[in-house]
Design a protein around this motif. Structure first.
Motif, short mmCIF file in Angstrom:
data_model
loop_
_atom_site.label_atom_id
_atom_site.label_comp_id
_atom_site.label_asym_id
_atom_site.label_seq_id
_atom_site.Cartn_x
_atom_site.Cartn_y
_atom_site.Cartn_z
N THR A 254 0.82 -1.23 0.00
CA THR A 254 0.00 0.00 0.00
C THR A 254 0.85 1.27 0.00
OG1 THR A 254 -0.10 -0.09 2.42
CG2 THR A 254 -1.87 -1.16 1.21
N ASP A 255 2.18 1.09 0.08
CA ASP A 255 3.07 2.26 0.08
C ASP A 255 3.34 2.68 -1.36
OD1 ASP A 255 4.71 4.27 0.80
OD2 ASP A 255 6.39 3.00 1.46
N ASN A 259 -1.62 7.84 -3.62
CA ASN A 259 -2.80 7.26 -2.98
C ASN A 259 -3.89 6.94 -4.02
OD1 ASN A 259 -4.55 6.32 -1.03
ND2 ASN A 259 -5.15 8.36 -0.32
N ARG A 261 -7.11 5.66 -6.02
CA ARG A 261 -8.48 5.55 -5.53
C ARG A 261 -9.36 4.90 -6.58
NH1 ARG A 261 -11.89 10.65 -3.05
NH2 ARG A 261 -13.78 9.49 -2.47
N SER A 319 -9.67 4.39 -1.14
CA SER A 319 -8.27 4.72 -1.46
C SER A 319 -7.38 3.63 -0.88
CB SER A 319 -7.91 6.09 -0.87
OG SER A 319 -8.74 7.11 -1.42
N MET A 320 -6.20 3.50 -1.50
CA MET A 320 -5.26 2.45 -1.05
C MET A 320 -4.75 2.76 0.35
SD MET A 320 -1.97 0.94 -3.10
CE MET A 320 -2.99 0.47 -4.49
N LYS A 321 -4.63 4.04 0.71
CA LYS A 321 -4.13 4.40 2.03
C LYS A 321 -5.11 4.01 3.12
CE LYS A 321 -0.33 6.37 0.55
NZ LYS A 321 0.98 5.83 0.87
N ASP A 322 -6.39 3.77 2.73
CA ASP A 322 -7.37 3.34 3.74
C ASP A 322 -7.04 1.98 4.35
OD1 ASP A 322 -8.72 5.69 3.25
OD2 ASP A 322 -10.11 4.79 1.82
N TYR A 323 -6.19 1.19 3.70
CA TYR A 323 -5.85 -0.18 4.15
C TYR A 323 -4.47 -0.25 4.80
CZ TYR A 323 -9.95 -1.60 1.56
OH TYR A 323 -11.24 -1.74 1.12
N ASP A 324 -3.90 0.92 5.13
CA ASP A 324 -2.60 0.90 5.82
C ASP A 324 -2.76 0.34 7.23
OD1 ASP A 324 -1.48 1.90 3.61
OD2 ASP A 324 -1.42 4.01 4.26
#
Length: 324
Positions: A254-255, A259, A261, A319-324
């Motif tokens: 996820t990095d 970000n 979406r 968003s991908m950052k939501d799964y950090d």
């Protein structure tokens, strides 16, 4: 002939010398001659005629009454002179003395050999009897062992037969239970299939009706999507977002810069069950898009509002950052 052992040669046995047979033979001849002479004399003496003797016997014990006088008795005649008594016969000759010949003394070596032979025969007889007894005992033990082995084998066969019958009975029962369970499962599956088919038909009918209604609404106003957006109820949106996020599994990294979406349009029934999911805008990462789509489908049925209603059409953004 074996030489006689003397009393001074150290042997425990003493054999007296054998007497000479000649004196004994002469004595026997003399005795027999005297016996024959005595018999001849006796026979000749018996041939002499004996002298007869006459005598009157008076019984003086008989007493009678007084009798009349008898005439005078005549003068007695002179009694005859008795003849001289015969000479007594000579005494019988004494019985012949039998001179017994002493039994010959057995030879000690012969006696030892016979004793040894007798002991050997007794030992052989005892050994034969002992061997016979041992053979009888061995045969008895073998028969007992054979009988015991046969009983064990028979018991083993009986147990195997019993186990086989039990196994056959168990398999029969298992087959009957399996058949019964299969029949029950088939019946249940048939009922479930019929119920699922009926439910699917019902849902499909409801979906078609909803699609028709939605199509009619969109054709009349052109603003149905906007008017049904969930922006007016923050708690409802948060509940849906949390349900989809918990059902989504993205194993990737996820990095990522920027970000990414993804936006999906979701159509659901009044019960909250999802009818369709369509990707409106991709995040640029296909793996992330597929993970979010699968999470949306797994989250069905979606949460409802507090009043028990749902938004029929939703635009879902992740968003991908939501799964950090």
């Amino acid at each position: 002939m074996t030489a006689k052992k003397s009393a001074n040669d150290g042997s425990p046995y003493y054999v007296p010398p054998e007497p000479k047979p000649l004196p004994s033979f002469l004595l026997a001849v003399a005795v027999h001659a005297a016996l024959l002479a005595f018999l001849a004399i006796g026979v000749s003496w018996q041939k002499v005629n004996p002298v007869s003797v006459e005598a009157e016997v008076w019984d003086m014990s008989v007493q009678t009454a007084a009798a009349p006088e008898l005439p005078p008795e005549p003068a007695p005649e002179p009694e005859p002179q008795p003849e001289p008594a015969p000479e007594p016969p000579p005494p019988p000759p004494p019985p012949e003395t039998v001179v017994e010949r002493p039994a010959p003394t057995p030879d000690p070596e012969i006696a030892l050999r016979e004793e040894k032979k007798r002991k050997e025969e007794e030992a052989k007889k005892a050994a034969a009897e002992e061997k016979k007894r041992k053979e009888a005992e061995e045969k008895k033990r073998e028969e007992a062992a054979e009988k015991k082995r046969e009983e064990a084998e028979q018991k083993k066969r009986d147990e195997a037969e019993k186990k086989k019958l039990e196994e056959a009975e168990r398999k029969k029962n298992e087959a009957a239970e399996k058949k019964k369970a299969d029949a029950a499962a088939a019946e249940k599956k048939k009922k479930e299939a019929a119920a699922a088919k009926a439910e699917a038909a019902k849902l499909e009918k409801f979906r078609q009706e909803e699609l028709k209604r939605m199509a009619g609404a969109m054709g009349s106003t052109g603003t149905a999507v906007k008017s049904t957006g969930p922006r007016s109820d923050g708690g409802y949106i948060a509940a849906i977002t949390a349900a989809i996020k918990s059902a989504t599994a993205y194993p990737g990294n996820t990095d990522v810069a920027g970000n990414p979406r993804a936006t999906f349009r979701v159509e659901q029934l009044p019960t909250g069950e999802i009818m369709s999911v369509r990707l409106v805008k991709s995040s640029g990462v296909p793996e992330f898009d597929r993970a979010v789509e699968n999470g949306i489908k797994k989250a069905s049925p979606l949460p409802k509002k507090k009043d028990g209603t749902v938004e029929r059409t939703l635009d879902v953004n992740f968003s991908m950052k939501d799964y950090d």
